[in-house]
Design a protein around this motif. Structure first.
Motif, PDB file in Angstrom:
ATOM      1  N   LEU A  15       0.829  -1.212   0.000  1.00 45.18           N
ATOM      2  CA  LEU A  15       0.000   0.000   0.000  1.00 45.18           C
ATOM      3  C   LEU A  15       0.860   1.257   0.000  1.00 45.18           C
ATOM      4  CD1 LEU A  15      -2.799  -1.027   2.528  1.00 45.18           C
ATOM      5  CD2 LEU A  15      -3.042  -0.686   0.059  1.00 45.18           C
ATOM      6  N   SER A  16       1.910   1.265   0.813  1.00 42.82           N
ATOM      7  CA  SER A  16       2.760   2.459   0.874  1.00 42.82           C
ATOM      8  C   SER A  16       3.434   2.719  -0.466  1.00 42.82           C
ATOM      9  CB  SER A  16       3.804   2.335   1.984  1.00 42.82           C
ATOM     10  OG  SER A  16       4.837   1.443   1.643  1.00 42.82           O
ATOM     11  N   THR A  21       4.773   5.581  -5.429  1.00 44.67           N
ATOM     12  CA  THR A  21       4.894   5.577  -6.885  1.00 44.67           C
ATOM     13  C   THR A  21       3.986   6.646  -7.487  1.00 44.67           C
ATOM     14  OG1 THR A  21       5.471   3.241  -6.886  1.00 44.67           O
ATOM     15  CG2 THR A  21       4.665   4.155  -8.965  1.00 44.67           C
ATOM     16  N   THR A  22       2.798   6.765  -6.950  1.00 46.32           N
ATOM     17  CA  THR A  22       1.883   7.809  -7.416  1.00 46.32           C
ATOM     18  C   THR A  22       2.472   9.188  -7.148  1.00 46.32           C
ATOM     19  OG1 THR A  22      -0.012   6.363  -7.016  1.00 46.32           O
ATOM     20  CG2 THR A  22      -0.468   8.723  -7.224  1.00 46.32           C
ATOM     21  N   ALA A  23       3.018   9.395  -5.950  1.00 49.14           N
ATOM     22  CA  ALA A  23       3.600  10.694  -5.609  1.00 49.14           C
ATOM     23  C   ALA A  23       4.734  11.059  -6.556  1.00 49.14           C
ATOM     24  CB  ALA A  23       4.107  10.676  -4.164  1.00 49.14           C
ATOM     25  N   TRP A  24       5.527  10.098  -6.944  1.00 49.67           N
ATOM     26  CA  TRP A  24       6.694  10.375  -7.789  1.00 49.67           C
ATOM     27  C   TRP A  24       6.357  10.533  -9.265  1.00 49.67           C
ATOM     28  CZ3 TRP A  24      10.990   6.528  -5.863  1.00 49.67           C
ATOM     29  CH2 TRP A  24      11.439   6.927  -4.613  1.00 49.67           C
ATOM     30  N   THR A  79       7.553  -3.975  -8.619  1.00 48.12           N
ATOM     31  CA  THR A  79       6.299  -4.579  -9.068  1.00 48.12           C
ATOM     32  C   THR A  79       5.212  -3.518  -9.231  1.00 48.12           C
ATOM     33  OG1 THR A  79       6.900  -6.622  -7.923  1.00 48.12           O
ATOM     34  CG2 THR A  79       4.586  -6.348  -8.536  1.00 48.12           C
ATOM     35  N   VAL A  80       5.081  -2.661  -8.237  1.00 47.01           N
ATOM     36  CA  VAL A  80       4.081  -1.588  -8.303  1.00 47.01           C
ATOM     37  C   VAL A  80       4.418  -0.652  -9.467  1.00 47.01           C
ATOM     38  CG1 VAL A  80       3.195   0.465  -7.094  1.00 47.01           C
ATOM     39  CG2 VAL A  80       3.425  -1.711  -5.869  1.00 47.01           C
ATOM     40  N   SER A  85       3.407   2.122 -14.452  1.00 45.54           N
ATOM     41  CA  SER A  85       3.901   2.641 -15.736  1.00 45.54           C
ATOM     42  C   SER A  85       3.146   2.025 -16.911  1.00 45.54           C
ATOM     43  CB  SER A  85       5.410   2.416 -15.888  1.00 45.54           C
ATOM     44  OG  SER A  85       5.710   1.050 -15.961  1.00 45.54           O
ATOM     45  N   THR A  86       2.717   0.794 -16.762  1.00 47.27           N
ATOM     46  CA  THR A  86       1.967   0.144 -17.836  1.00 47.27           C
ATOM     47  C   THR A  86       0.556   0.698 -17.942  1.00 47.27           C
ATOM     48  OG1 THR A  86       3.250  -1.888 -17.581  1.00 47.27           O
ATOM     49  CG2 THR A  86       1.132  -2.076 -18.706  1.00 47.27           C
TER      50      THR A  86
END
Length: 114
Positions: A15-16, A21-24, A79-80, A85-86
């Motif tokens: 979850l973190s 990944t979203t933040a970046w 993995t996330v 990105s996909t």
């Protein structure tokens, strides 16, 4: 140790990493947005990441070593990232990406082989 002690830290790290990944990377679709706005929004998203990652590591350290926790985090991050990105950025992984990530996974194997 109960099974929850092993699973909960991994679930929290997953979850973190979704938040981090979203933040970046979320803003790559919004290049016209002012950078200061992007930074402030990303900090807000990253706060959620920290609120999950810190307990994940604290709880997880009762059953995993620090090196194992970091390894879990890195494998989860990759993995996330591939999924993000996909599906969000529309950038499918290449064979070189797959080979590189496989080598990282091989490294993770040796960390846990212990």
């Amino acid at each position: 140790m109960p099974l929850q002690s092993y699973i909960l830290p991994v679930a929290l790290l997953i979850l973190s990493n979704v938040f981090m990944t979203t933040a970046w990377y979320w803003h790559l679709k919004f290049k016209a947005m002012p950078i200061l706005t992007v930074i402030l929004i990303s900090w807000g998203i990253a706060l959620a990441e920290y609120m999950l990652a810190v307990p994940a590591n604290r709880i997880g350290h009762s059953v995993y070593s620090a090196a194992q926790l970091k390894t879990i985090q890195e494998v989860v991050t990759l993995t996330v990232f591939v999924g993000f990105s996909t599906f969000y950025l529309g950038e499918a992984p290449t064979w070189n990406t797959a080979i590189g990530f496989t080598l990282i996974a091989l490294g993770a194997y040796f960390i846990f082989r212990g």
